[in-house]
Design an enzyme around this catalytic site. Structure first.
Site, PDB file in Angstrom:
ATOM      1  N   GLY A 100       0.922  -1.272   0.078  1.00  0.00           N
ATOM      2  CA  GLY A 100      -0.077  -0.120  -0.073  1.00  0.00           C
ATOM      3  C   GLY A 100       0.942   1.176  -0.153  1.00  0.00           C
ATOM      4  N   ALA A 101       0.837   1.873  -1.064  1.00  0.00           N
ATOM      5  CA  ALA A 101       1.686   3.216  -1.295  1.00  0.00           C
ATOM      6  C   ALA A 101       1.066   4.252  -1.113  1.00  0.00           C
ATOM      7  CB  ALA A 101       2.554   2.950  -2.361  1.00  0.00           C
TER       8      ALA A 101
ATOM      9  N   ARG B 185      -0.875  10.544  20.732  1.00  0.00           N
ATOM     10  CA  ARG B 185      -1.865  11.434  20.575  1.00  0.00           C
ATOM     11  C   ARG B 185      -1.947  11.790  22.017  1.00  0.00           C
ATOM     12  NH1 ARG B 185      -5.511   8.638  15.882  1.00  0.00           N
ATOM     13  NH2 ARG B 185      -4.592   9.929  14.165  1.00  0.00           N
TER      14      ARG B 185
ATOM     15  N   HIS C  50      -8.525  -0.059  18.822  1.00  0.00           N
ATOM     16  CA  HIS C  50      -8.173   0.935  18.335  1.00  0.00           C
ATOM     17  C   HIS C  50      -9.504   2.344  18.372  1.00  0.00           C
ATOM     18  CE1 HIS C  50      -6.226   3.991  16.102  1.00  0.00           C
ATOM     19  NE2 HIS C  50      -6.641   3.860  14.851  1.00  0.00           N
TER      20      HIS C  50
HETATM   21  O1  TXD Z   1      -3.906   3.331  13.508  1.00  0.00           O
HETATM   22  C1  TXD Z   1      -4.090   3.006  12.570  1.00  0.00           C
HETATM   23  N1  TXD Z   1      -3.905   1.626  12.484  1.00  0.00           N
HETATM   24  C2  TXD Z   1      -4.190   3.624  11.381  1.00  0.00           C
HETATM   25  C3  TXD Z   1      -4.987   2.998  10.202  1.00  0.00           C
HETATM   26  C4  TXD Z   1      -4.085   4.867  11.038  1.00  0.00           C
HETATM   27  C5  TXD Z   1      -4.109   5.473  10.109  1.00  0.00           C
HETATM   28  C6  TXD Z   1      -4.790   4.816   9.035  1.00  0.00           C
HETATM   29  N2  TXD Z   1      -5.256   3.649   9.093  1.00  0.00           N
HETATM   30  C7  TXD Z   1      -5.819   2.551   7.978  1.00  0.00           C
HETATM   31  O2  TXD Z   1      -4.581   2.451   7.055  1.00  0.00           O
HETATM   32  C8  TXD Z   1      -6.733   3.566   7.181  1.00  0.00           C
HETATM   33  O3  TXD Z   1      -7.836   3.477   7.503  1.00  0.00           O
HETATM   34  C9  TXD Z   1      -6.524   2.628   5.703  1.00  0.00           C
HETATM   35  O4  TXD Z   1      -7.194   1.484   6.197  1.00  0.00           O
HETATM   36  C10 TXD Z   1      -5.043   2.184   5.965  1.00  0.00           C
HETATM   37  C11 TXD Z   1      -4.308   3.206   4.878  1.00  0.00           C
HETATM   38  O5  TXD Z   1      -4.449   4.433   4.962  1.00  0.00           O
HETATM   39  P1  TXD Z   1      -3.810   5.503   3.977  1.00  0.00           P
HETATM   40  O6  TXD Z   1      -4.183   6.890   4.557  1.00  0.00           O
HETATM   41  O7  TXD Z   1      -2.585   5.176   3.614  1.00  0.00           O
HETATM   42  O8  TXD Z   1      -4.837   5.434   2.685  1.00  0.00           O
HETATM   43  P2  TXD Z   1      -4.654   5.396   1.186  1.00  0.00           P
HETATM   44  O9  TXD Z   1      -3.658   6.696   0.938  1.00  0.00           O
HETATM   45  O10 TXD Z   1      -6.019   5.512   0.675  1.00  0.00           O
HETATM   46  O11 TXD Z   1      -3.598   4.202   0.700  1.00  0.00           O
HETATM   47  C12 TXD Z   1      -4.028   2.769   0.491  1.00  0.00           C
HETATM   48  C13 TXD Z   1      -3.439   2.069  -0.401  1.00  0.00           C
HETATM   49  C14 TXD Z   1      -3.817   2.958  -1.849  1.00  0.00           C
HETATM   50  O12 TXD Z   1      -2.431   3.532  -2.523  1.00  0.00           O
HETATM   51  C15 TXD Z   1      -4.302   1.773  -2.598  1.00  0.00           C
HETATM   52  O13 TXD Z   1      -4.028   1.873  -4.163  1.00  0.00           O
HETATM   53  C16 TXD Z   1      -3.714   0.698  -1.854  1.00  0.00           C
HETATM   54  O14 TXD Z   1      -3.752   0.947  -0.567  1.00  0.00           O
HETATM   55  N3  TXD Z   1      -4.423  -0.447  -2.265  1.00  0.00           N
HETATM   56  C17 TXD Z   1      -3.525  -1.746  -2.403  1.00  0.00           C
HETATM   57  N4  TXD Z   1      -2.278  -1.996  -2.369  1.00  0.00           N
HETATM   58  C18 TXD Z   1      -2.057  -3.217  -2.663  1.00  0.00           C
HETATM   59  N5  TXD Z   1      -2.819  -4.336  -2.942  1.00  0.00           N
HETATM   60  C19 TXD Z   1      -4.051  -4.200  -2.986  1.00  0.00           C
HETATM   61  N6  TXD Z   1      -4.936  -5.052  -2.990  1.00  0.00           N
HETATM   62  C20 TXD Z   1      -4.866  -2.768  -2.534  1.00  0.00           C
HETATM   63  N7  TXD Z   1      -5.653  -2.088  -2.509  1.00  0.00           N
HETATM   64  C21 TXD Z   1      -5.441  -0.806  -2.333  1.00  0.00           C
END
Ligand code: TXD
Length: 324
Positions: free
Chosen positions: A25-26, A167, A191
Protein backbone atom coordinates in the site's frame (compact mmCIF):
# COMPACT_ATOMS: atom_id res chain seq x y z
CA UNK A 1 25.05 -11.71 -6.04
CA UNK A 2 28.64 -11.52 -4.96
CA UNK A 3 31.54 -13.84 -5.74
CA UNK A 4 33.59 -14.73 -2.70
CA UNK A 5 37.03 -16.27 -3.23
CA UNK A 6 37.73 -18.91 -0.59
CA UNK A 7 40.95 -20.82 -1.37
CA UNK A 8 40.47 -22.27 -4.82
CA UNK A 9 36.76 -22.68 -4.60
CA UNK A 10 34.58 -19.83 -5.65
CA UNK A 11 31.45 -19.65 -3.60
CA UNK A 12 28.58 -17.67 -4.94
CA UNK A 13 26.57 -16.31 -2.16
CA UNK A 14 23.85 -13.78 -1.69
CA UNK A 15 25.24 -11.01 0.44
CA UNK A 16 22.35 -9.37 2.21
CA UNK A 17 23.77 -6.69 4.39
CA UNK A 18 20.71 -4.60 5.11
CA UNK A 19 17.34 -5.75 6.42
CA UNK A 20 14.49 -5.69 3.92
CA UNK A 21 11.27 -3.91 4.83
CA UNK A 22 8.34 -4.26 2.44
CA UNK A 23 5.48 -1.80 2.63
CA UNK A 24 2.23 -2.90 1.00
CA UNK A 25 0.00 0.00 0.00
CA UNK A 26 1.86 3.04 -1.27
CA UNK A 27 -0.77 5.55 -0.21
CA UNK A 28 -0.41 8.21 2.45
CA UNK A 29 0.59 5.96 5.35
CA UNK A 30 2.64 3.53 3.24
CA UNK A 31 4.70 6.22 1.52
CA UNK A 32 5.39 7.93 4.85
CA UNK A 33 6.43 4.59 6.40
CA UNK A 34 8.88 4.19 3.51
CA UNK A 35 10.16 7.72 4.04
CA UNK A 36 10.76 7.45 7.79
CA UNK A 37 12.26 3.97 7.38
CA UNK A 38 14.95 5.11 4.95
CA UNK A 39 15.54 8.37 6.82
CA UNK A 40 16.42 6.23 9.85
CA UNK A 41 18.42 3.86 7.58
CA UNK A 42 16.62 0.85 9.01
CA UNK A 43 17.07 -1.12 5.80
CA UNK A 44 16.09 -1.40 2.13
CA UNK A 45 12.47 -0.71 1.28
CA UNK A 46 10.15 -2.32 -1.27
CA UNK A 47 6.94 -0.42 -1.88
CA UNK A 48 3.99 -2.31 -3.43
CA UNK A 49 0.61 -1.05 -4.61
CA UNK A 50 -2.07 -2.13 -7.09
CA UNK A 51 -2.07 1.24 -8.82
CA UNK A 52 0.38 1.21 -11.70
CA UNK A 53 3.24 3.67 -11.46
CA UNK A 54 2.53 4.93 -7.94
CA UNK A 55 4.91 2.68 -5.96
CA UNK A 56 7.57 3.02 -8.68
CA UNK A 57 7.27 6.81 -8.81
CA UNK A 58 7.26 7.28 -5.03
CA UNK A 59 10.19 4.88 -4.55
CA UNK A 60 12.25 6.70 -7.17
CA UNK A 61 11.37 10.09 -5.74
CA UNK A 62 12.36 8.96 -2.22
CA UNK A 63 15.60 7.45 -3.54
CA UNK A 64 16.45 10.83 -4.99
CA UNK A 65 16.11 12.40 -1.53
CA UNK A 66 18.86 10.01 -0.39
CA UNK A 67 21.81 12.15 -1.47
CA UNK A 68 20.29 15.15 0.32
CA UNK A 69 19.41 13.32 3.54
CA UNK A 70 22.44 11.04 3.38
CA UNK A 71 20.83 7.61 3.29
CA UNK A 72 22.00 4.70 1.16
CA UNK A 73 18.98 2.43 1.61
CA UNK A 74 17.71 1.10 -1.68
CA UNK A 75 14.10 1.78 -2.65
CA UNK A 76 12.10 -0.34 -5.10
CA UNK A 77 8.53 0.18 -6.26
CA UNK A 78 6.44 -2.60 -7.75
CA UNK A 79 2.93 -3.78 -8.60
CA UNK A 80 3.93 -7.36 -7.84
CA UNK A 81 5.33 -9.27 -4.90
CA UNK A 82 8.48 -10.94 -6.21
CA UNK A 83 10.62 -8.01 -5.06
CA UNK A 84 9.34 -8.54 -1.49
CA UNK A 85 10.90 -12.02 -1.25
CA UNK A 86 12.71 -12.71 2.03
CA UNK A 87 11.52 -9.57 3.75
CA UNK A 88 12.40 -9.21 7.41
CA UNK A 89 9.34 -7.07 8.06
CA UNK A 90 6.22 -6.39 6.00
CA UNK A 91 4.08 -3.40 6.90
CA UNK A 92 0.56 -3.73 5.47
CA UNK A 93 -1.29 -0.47 4.86
CA UNK A 94 -3.26 -1.56 1.76
CA UNK A 95 -6.95 -0.87 1.89
CA UNK A 96 -9.74 1.54 1.29
CA UNK A 97 -10.84 4.45 3.39
CA UNK A 98 -14.55 4.74 4.15
CA UNK A 99 -16.32 6.61 1.35
CA UNK A 100 -19.65 8.42 1.58
CA UNK A 101 -22.49 5.88 1.56
CA UNK A 102 -20.23 3.05 2.70
CA UNK A 103 -21.09 1.49 6.04
CA UNK A 104 -18.45 0.34 8.53
CA UNK A 105 -19.41 -3.22 7.61
CA UNK A 106 -18.90 -2.55 3.88
CA UNK A 107 -15.42 -1.33 4.75
CA UNK A 108 -14.79 -4.33 6.98
CA UNK A 109 -15.55 -6.83 4.21
CA UNK A 110 -13.76 -4.90 1.48
CA UNK A 111 -10.59 -4.42 3.50
CA UNK A 112 -10.73 -8.04 4.68
CA UNK A 113 -10.68 -9.08 1.02
CA UNK A 114 -7.70 -6.80 0.30
CA UNK A 115 -5.70 -7.74 3.40
CA UNK A 116 -6.44 -11.44 2.87
CA UNK A 117 -5.05 -11.39 -0.66
CA UNK A 118 -2.05 -9.27 0.35
CA UNK A 119 -1.12 -11.66 3.17
CA UNK A 120 -1.40 -14.64 0.84
CA UNK A 121 1.04 -13.06 -1.62
CA UNK A 122 3.43 -11.92 1.10
CA UNK A 123 3.76 -15.14 3.09
CA UNK A 124 4.46 -17.24 0.01
CA UNK A 125 7.68 -15.29 -0.46
CA UNK A 126 8.70 -14.36 3.09
CA UNK A 127 8.14 -17.32 5.39
CA UNK A 128 10.10 -15.78 8.25
CA UNK A 129 8.85 -12.21 8.09
CA UNK A 130 7.20 -10.27 10.87
CA UNK A 131 3.92 -8.68 9.72
CA UNK A 132 2.83 -5.29 11.02
CA UNK A 133 -0.78 -4.48 10.17
CA UNK A 134 -2.01 -0.90 9.83
CA UNK A 135 -5.22 -1.22 7.73
CA UNK A 136 -8.52 -0.51 9.50
CA UNK A 137 -10.52 -1.84 11.24
CA UNK A 138 -7.15 -2.60 12.77
CA UNK A 139 -7.80 -5.24 15.40
CA UNK A 140 -9.95 -7.37 13.09
CA UNK A 141 -7.43 -7.04 10.24
CA UNK A 142 -4.59 -8.35 12.44
CA UNK A 143 -6.67 -11.33 13.48
CA UNK A 144 -7.41 -12.02 9.81
CA UNK A 145 -3.75 -11.67 8.81
CA UNK A 146 -2.68 -14.04 11.58
CA UNK A 147 -5.24 -16.65 10.48
CA UNK A 148 -4.38 -16.32 6.78
CA UNK A 149 -0.63 -16.35 7.29
CA UNK A 150 -0.38 -19.45 9.44
CA UNK A 151 2.41 -17.60 11.26
CA UNK A 152 2.88 -17.85 15.01
CA UNK A 153 1.04 -14.99 16.72
CA UNK A 154 4.24 -13.31 17.92
CA UNK A 155 5.08 -12.54 14.27
CA UNK A 156 1.78 -10.83 13.40
CA UNK A 157 1.27 -7.51 15.17
CA UNK A 158 -1.06 -4.54 14.82
CA UNK A 159 -0.21 -0.84 15.01
CA UNK A 160 -2.71 1.33 16.87
CA UNK A 161 -1.66 1.75 20.49
CA UNK A 162 1.57 3.53 19.64
CA UNK A 163 -0.47 6.08 17.70
CA UNK A 164 -3.20 6.41 20.34
CA UNK A 165 -0.61 6.91 23.06
CA UNK A 166 1.38 9.37 20.91
CA UNK A 167 -1.79 11.44 20.53
CA UNK A 168 -2.47 11.28 24.27
CA UNK A 169 1.17 12.26 24.98
CA UNK A 170 0.89 15.25 22.64
CA UNK A 171 -2.22 16.54 24.39
CA UNK A 172 -0.76 15.99 27.89
CA UNK A 173 2.48 17.78 26.96
CA UNK A 174 0.58 20.73 25.51
CA UNK A 175 -1.68 20.96 28.54
CA UNK A 176 1.21 21.00 31.01
CA UNK A 177 3.62 22.88 28.75
CA UNK A 178 6.35 20.26 29.06
CA UNK A 179 8.43 18.34 26.56
CA UNK A 180 6.69 15.45 24.81
CA UNK A 181 9.80 13.47 25.69
CA UNK A 182 8.89 13.68 29.38
CA UNK A 183 5.45 12.23 28.81
CA UNK A 184 4.61 8.53 28.74
CA UNK A 185 1.10 7.24 28.22
CA UNK A 186 -0.46 3.87 28.81
CA UNK A 187 -3.24 2.81 26.46
CA UNK A 188 -5.05 -0.51 26.20
CA UNK A 189 -7.86 -2.00 24.14
CA UNK A 190 -9.03 -1.76 20.55
CA UNK A 191 -8.23 1.16 18.24
CA UNK A 192 -10.39 4.29 18.28
CA UNK A 193 -13.67 4.75 20.10
CA UNK A 194 -13.21 1.87 22.51
CA UNK A 195 -9.60 2.66 23.43
CA UNK A 196 -8.84 2.38 27.18
CA UNK A 197 -6.28 4.89 28.48
CA UNK A 198 -4.89 4.36 31.98
CA UNK A 199 -4.19 7.82 33.44
CA UNK A 200 -2.67 6.42 36.67
CA UNK A 201 0.08 4.85 34.55
CA UNK A 202 0.50 7.89 32.29
CA UNK A 203 3.27 10.10 33.60
CA UNK A 204 5.29 13.28 33.23
CA UNK A 205 8.90 12.58 34.25
CA UNK A 206 7.60 9.67 36.32
CA UNK A 207 4.79 11.63 38.03
CA UNK A 208 1.32 10.19 37.31
CA UNK A 209 -0.87 12.72 35.49
CA UNK A 210 -3.54 12.04 38.12
CA UNK A 211 -1.28 14.07 40.49
CA UNK A 212 -0.89 16.89 37.97
CA UNK A 213 -4.28 17.44 36.37
CA UNK A 214 -7.89 17.45 37.64
CA UNK A 215 -10.03 14.46 36.68
CA UNK A 216 -12.28 16.44 34.31
CA UNK A 217 -9.26 17.79 32.41
CA UNK A 218 -7.83 14.27 32.06
CA UNK A 219 -11.21 13.08 30.81
CA UNK A 220 -11.31 15.77 28.15
CA UNK A 221 -7.81 14.80 26.95
CA UNK A 222 -8.86 11.14 26.87
CA UNK A 223 -11.95 11.96 24.81
CA UNK A 224 -9.89 14.02 22.39
CA UNK A 225 -7.43 11.14 22.05
CA UNK A 226 -10.17 8.59 21.34
CA UNK A 227 -11.51 10.95 18.65
CA UNK A 228 -8.00 11.78 17.43
CA UNK A 229 -8.48 10.20 14.01
CA UNK A 230 -11.86 11.84 13.40
CA UNK A 231 -10.50 15.28 14.39
CA UNK A 232 -7.93 15.05 11.61
CA UNK A 233 -10.37 13.68 9.04
CA UNK A 234 -12.61 16.69 9.76
CA UNK A 235 -9.72 18.99 8.82
CA UNK A 236 -8.46 17.07 5.82
CA UNK A 237 -11.97 16.33 4.43
CA UNK A 238 -10.64 13.63 2.12
CA UNK A 239 -8.16 11.19 3.60
CA UNK A 240 -7.09 10.53 7.15
CA UNK A 241 -4.02 11.00 9.36
CA UNK A 242 -0.77 9.61 8.10
CA UNK A 243 2.34 11.29 9.56
CA UNK A 244 1.79 10.09 13.13
CA UNK A 245 0.44 6.67 12.05
CA UNK A 246 3.51 6.12 9.87
CA UNK A 247 5.91 7.32 12.58
CA UNK A 248 4.23 4.90 14.98
CA UNK A 249 4.58 1.93 12.63
CA UNK A 250 8.24 2.79 12.07
CA UNK A 251 8.89 2.90 15.82
CA UNK A 252 7.72 -0.72 15.86
CA UNK A 253 9.92 -1.61 12.85
CA UNK A 254 12.93 -0.07 14.59
CA UNK A 255 12.25 -1.83 17.92
CA UNK A 256 12.11 -5.17 16.09
CA UNK A 257 15.09 -4.76 13.75
CA UNK A 258 17.33 -3.38 16.48
CA UNK A 259 16.07 -6.00 18.96
CA UNK A 260 15.43 -3.20 21.41
CA UNK A 261 13.05 -5.12 23.70
CA UNK A 262 11.01 -1.93 23.75
CA UNK A 263 7.68 -1.90 25.59
CA UNK A 264 5.05 -0.51 23.24
CA UNK A 265 1.28 -0.80 23.12
CA UNK A 266 0.39 -3.02 20.14
CA UNK A 267 -2.46 -5.22 19.01
CA UNK A 268 -1.26 -8.65 20.11
CA UNK A 269 -2.78 -12.09 20.37
CA UNK A 270 -4.10 -12.78 23.85
CA UNK A 271 -4.26 -16.32 25.14
CA UNK A 272 -5.84 -15.57 28.51
CA UNK A 273 -4.02 -12.36 29.47
CA UNK A 274 -6.32 -9.60 30.70
CA UNK A 275 -9.07 -12.24 30.85
CA UNK A 276 -9.25 -12.50 27.04
CA UNK A 277 -8.53 -15.59 24.99
CA UNK A 278 -8.01 -16.15 21.27
CA UNK A 279 -8.28 -12.50 20.26
CA UNK A 280 -6.05 -9.64 19.10
CA UNK A 281 -6.44 -6.58 21.34
CA UNK A 282 -4.15 -3.65 22.23
CA UNK A 283 -1.86 -4.34 25.21
CA UNK A 284 1.68 -3.39 26.17
CA UNK A 285 4.17 -5.82 24.66
CA UNK A 286 7.92 -6.23 24.52
CA UNK A 287 9.06 -5.88 20.89
CA UNK A 288 12.32 -7.46 19.79
CA UNK A 289 13.82 -9.37 16.88
CA UNK A 290 11.39 -12.25 17.42
CA UNK A 291 8.38 -9.92 17.33
CA UNK A 292 6.15 -9.90 20.40
CA UNK A 293 8.52 -11.39 22.97
CA UNK A 294 6.32 -10.83 25.99
CA UNK A 295 2.88 -9.52 26.81
CA UNK A 296 3.07 -7.21 29.77
CA UNK A 297 0.15 -7.82 32.08
CA UNK A 298 -0.77 -5.47 34.86
CA UNK A 299 -3.51 -5.74 37.41
CA UNK A 300 -6.46 -3.63 36.32
CA UNK A 301 -8.91 -1.92 38.63
CA UNK A 302 -12.55 -2.90 38.32
CA UNK A 303 -13.62 0.00 36.08
CA UNK A 304 -10.51 -0.41 33.90
CA UNK A 305 -11.19 -4.14 33.46
CA UNK A 306 -14.80 -3.38 32.54
CA UNK A 307 -13.64 -0.88 29.90
CA UNK A 308 -11.12 -3.38 28.57
CA UNK A 309 -13.78 -6.12 28.35
CA UNK A 310 -16.10 -3.76 26.49
CA UNK A 311 -13.33 -2.91 24.05
CA UNK A 312 -12.46 -6.58 23.52
CA UNK A 313 -16.14 -7.36 22.93
CA UNK A 314 -16.26 -4.69 20.19
CA UNK A 315 -13.27 -6.35 18.50
CA UNK A 316 -14.83 -9.81 18.93
CA UNK A 317 -17.99 -8.60 17.18
CA UNK A 318 -16.03 -7.68 14.03
CA UNK A 319 -13.97 -10.85 14.13
CA UNK A 320 -17.20 -12.87 14.36
CA UNK A 321 -18.62 -11.04 11.34
CA UNK A 322 -15.58 -12.19 9.39
CA UNK A 323 -16.09 -15.72 10.75
CA UNK A 324 -12.47 -15.89 11.91
O1 TXD B 1 -3.90 3.41 13.68
C1 TXD B 1 -4.08 2.85 12.63
N1 TXD B 1 -3.97 1.53 12.54
C2 TXD B 1 -4.40 3.61 11.42
C3 TXD B 1 -5.05 2.93 10.33
C4 TXD B 1 -3.98 4.95 11.27
C5 TXD B 1 -4.07 5.57 10.04
C6 TXD B 1 -4.63 4.92 8.88
N2 TXD B 1 -5.24 3.67 9.14
C7 TXD B 1 -5.70 2.84 8.02
O2 TXD B 1 -4.59 2.53 7.19
C8 TXD B 1 -6.69 3.51 7.09
O3 TXD B 1 -7.98 3.49 7.62
C9 TXD B 1 -6.53 2.63 5.86
O4 TXD B 1 -7.26 1.41 6.05
C10 TXD B 1 -5.04 2.30 5.84
C11 TXD B 1 -4.22 3.10 4.85
O5 TXD B 1 -4.43 4.47 5.06
P1 TXD B 1 -3.89 5.56 4.00
O6 TXD B 1 -4.20 6.89 4.53
O7 TXD B 1 -2.50 5.22 3.60
O8 TXD B 1 -4.86 5.24 2.77
P2 TXD B 1 -4.56 5.52 1.21
O9 TXD B 1 -3.74 6.74 1.04
O10 TXD B 1 -5.89 5.41 0.54
O11 TXD B 1 -3.65 4.28 0.77
C12 TXD B 1 -4.09 2.97 0.67
C13 TXD B 1 -3.37 2.34 -0.50
C14 TXD B 1 -3.74 2.97 -1.85
O12 TXD B 1 -2.58 3.46 -2.51
C15 TXD B 1 -4.36 1.81 -2.62
O13 TXD B 1 -4.09 1.84 -4.02
C16 TXD B 1 -3.70 0.62 -1.96
O14 TXD B 1 -3.68 0.95 -0.58
N3 TXD B 1 -4.35 -0.65 -2.19
C17 TXD B 1 -3.68 -1.80 -2.39
N4 TXD B 1 -2.35 -2.06 -2.43
C18 TXD B 1 -1.97 -3.32 -2.66
N5 TXD B 1 -2.86 -4.34 -2.86
C19 TXD B 1 -4.18 -4.11 -2.83
N6 TXD B 1 -5.04 -5.14 -3.03
C20 TXD B 1 -4.65 -2.80 -2.59
N7 TXD B 1 -5.87 -2.23 -2.52
C21 TXD B 1 -5.68 -0.91 -2.28
Amino acid sequence: MAALQVGKAEILTELRTRPKISVIGAGNVGASVAQYTVEKELGDVVLVDVVEGIPQGKALDLAQAGPVHGYDSSLTGSNGYDETADSDIVVITAGLARKPGMTRDDLLFKNAEIVGSVVEQVVKRSRNAILILVTNPLDAMVQLAWKKSGFPPERVIGMAGVLDSARFRTFIARELDVSVENVTAFVLGGHGDSMVPLPRYSTVAGIPITDLLPADKIQSLVTRTANGGAEIVAFLKSGSAYYAPAASAVEMVEAILKDKKKILPCAAYLSGQYGTKGLYVGVPVKLGRRGVEQIIEIKLQKDEQAAFDKSAAAVRELVDKLKL
